[in-house]
Enzyme design. Structure first.
Site, short mmCIF file in Angstrom:
data_model
loop_
_atom_site.label_atom_id
_atom_site.label_comp_id
_atom_site.label_asym_id
_atom_site.label_seq_id
_atom_site.Cartn_x
_atom_site.Cartn_y
_atom_site.Cartn_z
N ALA A 23 -26.73 2.64 1.64
CA ALA A 23 -26.76 1.57 2.09
C ALA A 23 -25.36 0.35 1.02
O ALA A 23 -25.05 -0.16 2.71
CB ALA A 23 -27.57 1.48 -0.11
N GLY A 26 -23.57 0.52 4.55
CA GLY A 26 -24.19 -0.28 5.82
C GLY A 26 -24.84 -1.30 5.50
O GLY A 26 -24.60 -2.84 6.61
N ASP A 27 -24.85 -2.32 4.38
CA ASP A 27 -24.38 -3.52 4.21
C ASP A 27 -22.87 -4.05 5.01
O ASP A 27 -22.64 -4.90 5.08
CB ASP A 27 -23.89 -3.69 2.24
CG ASP A 27 -24.03 -5.06 2.00
OD1 ASP A 27 -24.69 -6.22 2.73
OD2 ASP A 27 -22.92 -5.79 1.46
N ALA A 28 -21.80 -3.55 4.77
CA ALA A 28 -20.33 -3.98 5.75
C ALA A 28 -20.99 -3.99 6.62
O ALA A 28 -20.77 -4.50 7.26
CB ALA A 28 -19.46 -2.91 5.28
N GLU A 31 -22.72 -6.63 7.86
CA GLU A 31 -22.70 -7.93 7.63
C GLU A 31 -21.10 -8.04 8.83
O GLU A 31 -21.06 -9.13 9.16
CB GLU A 31 -21.60 -8.26 6.40
CG GLU A 31 -20.80 -9.27 6.03
CD GLU A 31 -20.81 -10.00 3.91
OE1 GLU A 31 -20.60 -10.95 4.20
OE2 GLU A 31 -21.38 -9.30 3.99
#
Length: 133
Positions: A23, A26-28, A31
């Protein structure tokens, strides 16, 4: 030398990464895609870019996005989403419900997984579905 911008890890290696690790990555990834999309659509000033990006990367927006994607996910992608969604999280931001935060964590884990698999085309396909539906 490992090419960190374009990964192609095997499932068993990805399986060794924690749910929250997927996660986090995946957040990076998400974004970065959002920022590129916003620049492409005229939100290129730093202040405008940041404000606009927050609308897309906040947990409630990610939860809404993954709801659009669920019918289009493969069985393997659904399994990764559930794996991330079921991760134990320490805190939940005030701007999101626990359900939204779990859905967002699953969403981010999915994008982290696809990135590590080298599935850039699939990431772009899912992103397109989110942004047009």
């Amino acid at each position: 030398m490992t090419d960190y911008f374009h990964m192609e890890m095997a499932d068993h290696d990805i399986g060794a990464i924690s749910n929250l690790g997927l996660a986090h990555l995946g957040d990076a990834v998400y974004e970065l895609i959002i920022r590129a999309w916003l620049c492409e659509h005229g939100k290129a000033t730093a202040k405008g870019l940041h404000r606009a990006a927050i609308k897309y990367v906040a947990a409630p927006a990610q939860a809404a996005a993954v709801a659009k994607l669920l019918p289009h996910l493969t069985e393997a992608e659904q399994a990764v989403y559930r794996r991330g969604r079921n991760a134990r999280v320490g805190t939940v931001p005030q701007s999101a419900s626990l359900e939204e935060y779990h859905a967002a964590t699953g969403f981010e884990a999915l994008f982290g997984y696809l990135y590590l698999k080298g599935e850039i085309v699939r990431i772009n396909e899912l992103f397109g579905l989110m942004m047009t539906s």
